[in-house]
Structure formats: structure tokens, C-alpha cells
Design a protein around this motif. Structure first.
Motif, PDB file in Angstrom:
ATOM      1  N   TRP A  89      11.387  -0.988  -1.221  1.00  0.00           N
ATOM      2  CA  TRP A  89      11.104  -0.644   0.179  1.00  0.00           C
ATOM      3  C   TRP A  89      11.528   0.769   0.510  1.00  0.00           C
ATOM      4  N   GLU A  90      12.702   1.183   0.013  1.00  0.00           N
ATOM      5  CA  GLU A  90      13.177   2.508   0.378  1.00  0.00           C
ATOM      6  C   GLU A  90      12.250   3.602  -0.155  1.00  0.00           C
ATOM      7  N   THR A  91      11.555   3.319  -1.246  1.00  0.00           N
ATOM      8  CA  THR A  91      10.553   4.266  -1.733  1.00  0.00           C
ATOM      9  C   THR A  91       9.338   4.274  -0.813  1.00  0.00           C
ATOM     10  N   TYR A  92       8.852   3.081  -0.490  1.00  0.00           N
ATOM     11  CA  TYR A  92       7.638   3.009   0.333  1.00  0.00           C
ATOM     12  C   TYR A  92       7.891   3.509   1.748  1.00  0.00           C
ATOM     13  N   ARG A  93       9.095   3.381   2.257  1.00  0.00           N
ATOM     14  CA  ARG A  93       9.405   3.911   3.588  1.00  0.00           C
ATOM     15  C   ARG A  93       9.230   5.424   3.618  1.00  0.00           C
ATOM     16  N   VAL A  94       9.346   6.050   2.454  1.00  0.00           N
ATOM     17  CA  VAL A  94       9.092   7.487   2.343  1.00  0.00           C
ATOM     18  C   VAL A  94       7.614   7.748   2.107  1.00  0.00           C
ATOM     19  N   ASP A  95       7.089   7.206   1.010  1.00  0.00           N
ATOM     20  CA  ASP A  95       5.770   7.674   0.574  1.00  0.00           C
ATOM     21  C   ASP A  95       4.600   7.112   1.366  1.00  0.00           C
ATOM     22  N   ARG A  96       4.829   6.128   2.256  1.00  0.00           N
ATOM     23  CA  ARG A  96       3.725   5.709   3.134  1.00  0.00           C
ATOM     24  C   ARG A  96       3.414   6.800   4.162  1.00  0.00           C
ATOM     25  N   HIS A  97       4.336   7.757   4.341  1.00  0.00           N
ATOM     26  CA  HIS A  97       4.066   8.891   5.226  1.00  0.00           C
ATOM     27  C   HIS A  97       3.334  10.009   4.489  1.00  0.00           C
ATOM     28  N   ILE A  98       3.305   9.922   3.156  1.00  0.00           N
ATOM     29  CA  ILE A  98       2.594  10.901   2.330  1.00  0.00           C
ATOM     30  C   ILE A  98       1.198  10.408   1.989  1.00  0.00           C
ATOM     31  N   TYR A  99       1.130   9.170   1.534  1.00  0.00           N
ATOM     32  CA  TYR A  99      -0.140   8.567   1.119  1.00  0.00           C
ATOM     33  C   TYR A  99      -0.618   7.557   2.168  1.00  0.00           C
ATOM     34  N   GLU A 100      -1.921   7.430   2.281  1.00  0.00           N
ATOM     35  CA  GLU A 100      -2.509   6.426   3.161  1.00  0.00           C
ATOM     36  C   GLU A 100      -3.459   5.545   2.366  1.00  0.00           C
ATOM     37  N   SER A 101      -3.642   4.323   2.842  1.00  0.00           N
ATOM     38  CA  SER A 101      -4.587   3.392   2.236  1.00  0.00           C
ATOM     39  C   SER A 101      -5.857   3.346   3.068  1.00  0.00           C
TER      40      SER A 101
END
Length: 558
Positions: A89-101
Motif C-alpha cells: 500500500w505504501e508504494t501505491y499511495r505514492v505511485d497512483r499519483h504518478i500513474y493512472e489506470s
């Protein structure tokens, strides 16, 4: 086919969403229900003009302020910022602001509203066939990656071929392994035109759109040019997505810095920068919040909830999509006996764990279908706390005090909970050793558990009942328990997984869950209710019924 896209009209009623005339179904919730804030979702219509940022900040104190740097104190070191290689989760809490689906989630909704409705992201609209095998997405035009490359159907094709097409020049075995849980049954992918793509699965996959914006098996779209330039492993250090923020720098063990993407296609973020700092020690992380060094604290220590609340900090209450639980290592000889597994569950005082160690800021879990899951039923429980019954089971299995001895593996953050369990099990004559490691070391060792380890902790969960299949595959089948738990459970999960109708799927999932519980196939422990804390200057931050958040509309007061 039925399709989904915003429309300025009320959502259809539950009756209208029944089989035969259904809206696009998403992860256990009808997309037509509760999609306020991004336009209302229905079967017909065109995109509305509601600005999500305006809705979020309408109830905020003061006028939104542009600028500033928000600092988040994370309780774990992130893994890698590659959507097909990352986990946690701590990774996705960062990279969901970089990448979008292609599809997103409305994370402006509070956790009390239930699973966040699905919303358009890189796809403006989508259609699903009545048998839930074919998904067609109309892509957003005019979107550019952070490196300036154009987003279109061919970029999506490159992303899919990377983990699905073995003949592709840029096929990656590691990405295939990570993404198999979502795309393992993908029959074909087609570029219909420059801004239309189609996915076809061999079997019904009703939850596919809900899986697109999830952490783990991340379907975030990266720039093909970035991968071509930096290679399979280099993409993580040179991340290029389409999101509201872009990667500036990653210093392992110290920080990840993001900056506002000025050419972002959506509402302009208020913040100039976001800095994520991994601070593993609870007391150090708390001190950083109180000293003004961080603005958001992840995984609030239970002892700190009341003092923080009394001193102007926000510690919002709510349950997310995850829970803390233990998975068996079925190679361990004690874990192979169902009576031992049941006795261990009966020996753990989960209510005491939640009320004492977590000061009542967690709720005991008796169900691997977490409270944020659409198939969650609080009446569906495994085994109540009953040490006397546990002793009788162990005796029936032929064990005396001291006969059973094994290790529980855990990451450092969850060691106190495992120490609680160690004491509980000692009361029924079971000797437990604890193997505690920092997060990255711990997770890298999970696929290679030694036979003396009977249980390993994990903190995870999804809003879709497909989570049960993920648990079964990852914590039963992968750890040698398929035959032990029997063919009836496997068949039940298979049937529920391919049911395209929402109303019929939920009872099937609950039935499968009951079989898993009877076999004591996993050990649920608790769900947190006070997970994040924010400083008084943070505005617009919301805790949804999910394992992550959206910082693109957060701002800082002066």
C-alpha cells in the motif's frame, strides 16, 4: 452491451439495475449508485461537468491555497515505482499519483459510504458485454505522459503486451508473474482504433474494471518511450505516467519527491510538491508530525490517537478495505491438521487484541472478507475465542502441552500483535517463536518460508469479493494447502468468480467464504479504525473505504 459514463441525472434504482437491464457492474457495487462528484453514472448519457475538486473543497474551511509542499510520513519503505512490479500500500499511495489506470475510484467519498464508486480516468467511458467477458474502453484524448509522449490506444497495447504477449520485444517475465492474477485468463487484446481498446476474457470477469485501479496487480499506464529508454528495471527510477504529479527523485530509505504535472489533463493540483518519507519507527514518525516535519502520518500509534485529537490534529475514524491477518504455511506439519488450525484460532483473543493493544481503535476480524468488502457479513464468523475448546481439540489431535512448537513470521510493524498472539497460544500449551524483519526483507522472504514457520502476517484486502480468490490462490494454493482444504472450496470459489450477475455472485462468495472458515484456512485478526493523522494545516484530505487516498486535491492552509 451496457455502458458507463457520467450523466447529470439521478442514478438508476436498484430495480433498474437488476439482471436484464443492468448498469455496468463494478466490484460488488453498481456503478450507477453513489457516483456523485464526478457526474452521476447511468446506463445512458454523456459526460457531465461536475468538478470533483470543487465538491471536495466546498466543505473545507477557508479558500483553497495553491502552492506548498506536503510531507507524508510512511511507515514502510516503498518497493518500486513500476506499476507491473510493485506491491504494498505504501508504494501505491505514492505511485497512483504518478500513474493512472483506464478506470479510477472516487476517493473523495468517506469510508462510511462504502466502496468508492468507479469513475472515468484514462478511459472516458466503457462497455461490458452481458456475459462480462468483453470490455471496450473509449480513451481520453489530448493526454500526454510526463515525458511528453502521446497517450493513445497503442500506448495501452504496449503496456498490456509487456506482461501478456511472450512474442513481444518488450515482454517481461517478472511483470507477467505480478499481473497474472488479473490477466491470466485474458484471451485477446485489440486496438479498435487510435482511442478505443477491447479486452476479451475466456470466462466472465465481472470485477475486471474494479481491479484496474487497485494496488498490487497495478494497471497504471506508463510511457512506452520511458521503458524503451530505461529498460525493464530502469522504469521504476524514471517513472513516466499521466498522473497529476510526476517523479522528481527517489532516495531509498530517505524520501520520494513528486512535483505537480503542469500539463495534467484533469483539475490542476493545489500542491507544488509532495514528499513521502519512510519513517519506520512509530515514535519517530509521531514526533515528526508533532514537530511539523510531516503533515500526514500513516498508521497512527494507538496511544497517540487521543493526545493528537485533543491538540488540533485530525485522526479520522473509519474502516478501509484492509485487515491484519495470518496466512498458513501448509508445509509446516502442525498447519496440516485442521483441528490444530481451528484450535489456534480459538486460542487468540481478537477482541482483547483490538481493545487493549490498539486501545479500541481497531475492530476484531472473524472474516477474511474485510468490512470494506461488498460481500462482508458481520454475522459470518469463523471461531469464537474459547481456550478450553481449543485445548479439547488439541487433545483430540493427540497433542499435550509443549508438543506443538513453531515460528510466526512478521514484519516489524506488526510484531507487537504477534507477541500478543504468542502469549495467547502459550496459554493453551503452544510454544511460538517470532521471526521479525523489516518490510522489504520480510516480503522478499515470504515466497520461501521454511518448514518451521507455520504462520506469517500480512496486511491487505480488497473492496471486491474477488479478494477471496486472491487469498485462496496466494495463501492456500501457493503454500501447499489446496488438497488439505479440499476440492469443494476450490470449486465454490471458481463458481463465484465467473458469475456475471451481482445479485447471484454475493451469496456464492459468502458460501465459499463459509467453507474457508470451516477449514480455518486463514486467520483474520483485526481492521484498523484510526489509520491516518493530519496536521491542522492539511485541508481536503479524505479517508475512503480503500487502502489509499487521493492527494491531488489536498491543500495546505497558512
Amino acid at each position: 452491451m451496457s455502458d458507463s459514463h457520467p450523466k447529470d441525472s439521478p442514478p438508476p434504482s436498484k430495480k433498474q439495475n437488476s439482471a436484464g437491464r443492468r448498469s455496468f457492474i463494478v466490484g460488488g457495487a453498481l456503478l450507477g449508485v453513489g457516483a456523485i462528484g464526478y457526474g452521476l453514472i447511468s446506463r445512458h448519457g454523456t459526460q457531465g461537468s461536475v468538478n470533483p475538486a470543487a465538491l471536495i473543497h466546498a466543505a473545507s474551511d477557508g479558500t483553497p491555497r495553491v502552492g506548498g509542499t506536503l510531507v507524508v510520513g510512511e511507515y514502510q519503505e516503498p518497493t518500486v515505482f513500476d506499476p507491473n512490479h510493485q506491491y504494498s500500500w505504501e508504494t501505491y499511495r505514492v505511485d497512483r499519483h504518478i500513474y493512472e489506470s483506464l478506470v479510477g475510484e472516487d476517493l473523495s467519498r468517506p469510508s462510511s459510504d462504502g466502496p468508492p464508486p468507479l469513475i472515468p480516468a484514462l478511459a472516458e467511458s466503457w462497455q461490458v458485454s452481458d456475459d462480462a467477458t468483453t470490455f471496450t474502453f473509449k480513451l481520453r484524448r489530448g493526454v500526454k505522459f510526463h515525458d511528453g509522449a502521446q497517450f493513445d490506444a497503442h500506448a495501452v497495447e504496449f503496456n498490456v503486451r509487456r506482461f501478456h504477449d511472450k512474442s513481444f520485444e518488450y515482454y517481461d517475465v517478472k511483470a507477467n508473474a505480478f499481473m497474472k492474477a488479473v490477466y491470466g485468463d485474458l484471451k485477446s487484446f485489440d486496438v479498435v482504433d487510435d482511442y478505443t481498446v477491447r479486452y476479451v476474457f475466456n470466462k466472465p470477469f465481472r470485477d475486471f474494471p474494479r481491479m484496474l485501479p487497485q494496488g498490487n496487480y497495478v494497471s497504471g499506464i506508463f510511457s512506452p518511450e520511458a521503458l524503451k529508454t530505461w529498460g525493464q528495471d530502469g522504469l521504476a527510477e524514471h517513472a513516466s505516467g499521466t498522473g497529476p504529479f510526476k517523479l522528481v527523485t527517489r532516495v531509498h530509505g530517505e524520501k520520494t519527491e513528486l512535483a505537480r504535472h503542469e500539463q495534467y489533463w484533469g483539475p490542476r493540483p493545489y500542491l507544488d510538491k509532495i514528499v513521502f518519507r519512510p519513517i519506520i519507527d512509530d515514535s519517530t514518525r509521531l514526533a515528526a508530525l508533532q514537530a511539523g516535519e510531516i503533515d500526514i502520518l500513516t498508521r497512527t500509534p494507538a496511544d497517540a490517537v487521543q493526545p493528537l485529537s485533543s491538540n488540533g490534529y485530525a485522526v479520522p475514524e473509519g474502516t478501509g478495505a484492509g485487515l491484519l491477518y495470518l496466512g498458513w504455511n501448509f508445509k509446516n506439519k502442525f498447519a496440516q491438521d485442521v483441528r490444530v488450525r481451528q484450535a489456534i484460532i480459538q486460542s487468540i483473543d481478537r477482541e482483547g487484541l483490538a481493545k487493549t493493544l490498539f486501545k479500541g481503535h481497531a475492530i476484531a476480524s472473524y472474516n477474511i472478507l474485510n468490512p470494506g468488502n461488498t460481500a462482508y457479513d458481520p454475522a459470518q464468523k469463523d471461531f469464537a475465542y474459547d481456550p478450553d475448546a481449543a485445548r479439547r481439540l488439541l487433545s483430540e489431535a493427540g497433542f499435550k502441552d509443549g508438543d506443538i512448537s513453531f515460528t510466526i513470521a512478521t514484519d516489524e510493524a506488526n510484531q507487537p500483535s504477534i507477541e500478543w498472539i504468542q502469549r495467547d497460544l502459550a496459554k493453551v500449551g503452544i510454544n511460538v517463536k517470532i521471526l521479525s524483519q523489516e518490510w522489504l526483507t520480510y516480503t522478499s522472504n515470504l515466497p520461501h518460508l521454511s518448514d518451521d514457520i507455520a504462520l506469517a502476517s500480512m496486511e491487505w484486502g480488497f473492496v471486491t469479493p474477488l479478494w477471496l480468490r486472491i487469498v485462496y490462490q496466494g495463501y492456500v494454493v501457493a503454500r501447499g494447502g489446496k488438497d488439505l482444504l479440499g476440492p469443494e472450496l476450490a470449486a465454490s470459489i471458481d463458481v463465484a468468480s465467473v458469475e456475471p450477475d451481482e445479485a447471484r455472485a454475493i451469496p456464492l462468495w459468502k458460501s465459499a467464504n463459509g467453507l474457508l472458515q470451516k477449514q480455518a484456512g486463514v486467520v483474520p485478526l483485526l481492521s484498523f479504525t484510526r489509520y491516518f493523522s493530519t496536521s491542522p494545516k492539511v485541508r481536503g484530505f479524505n479517508v475512503p473505504a480503500q487502502n489509499w487516498y487521493d492527494l491531488s486535491h489536498v491543500w495546505l492552509s497558512t
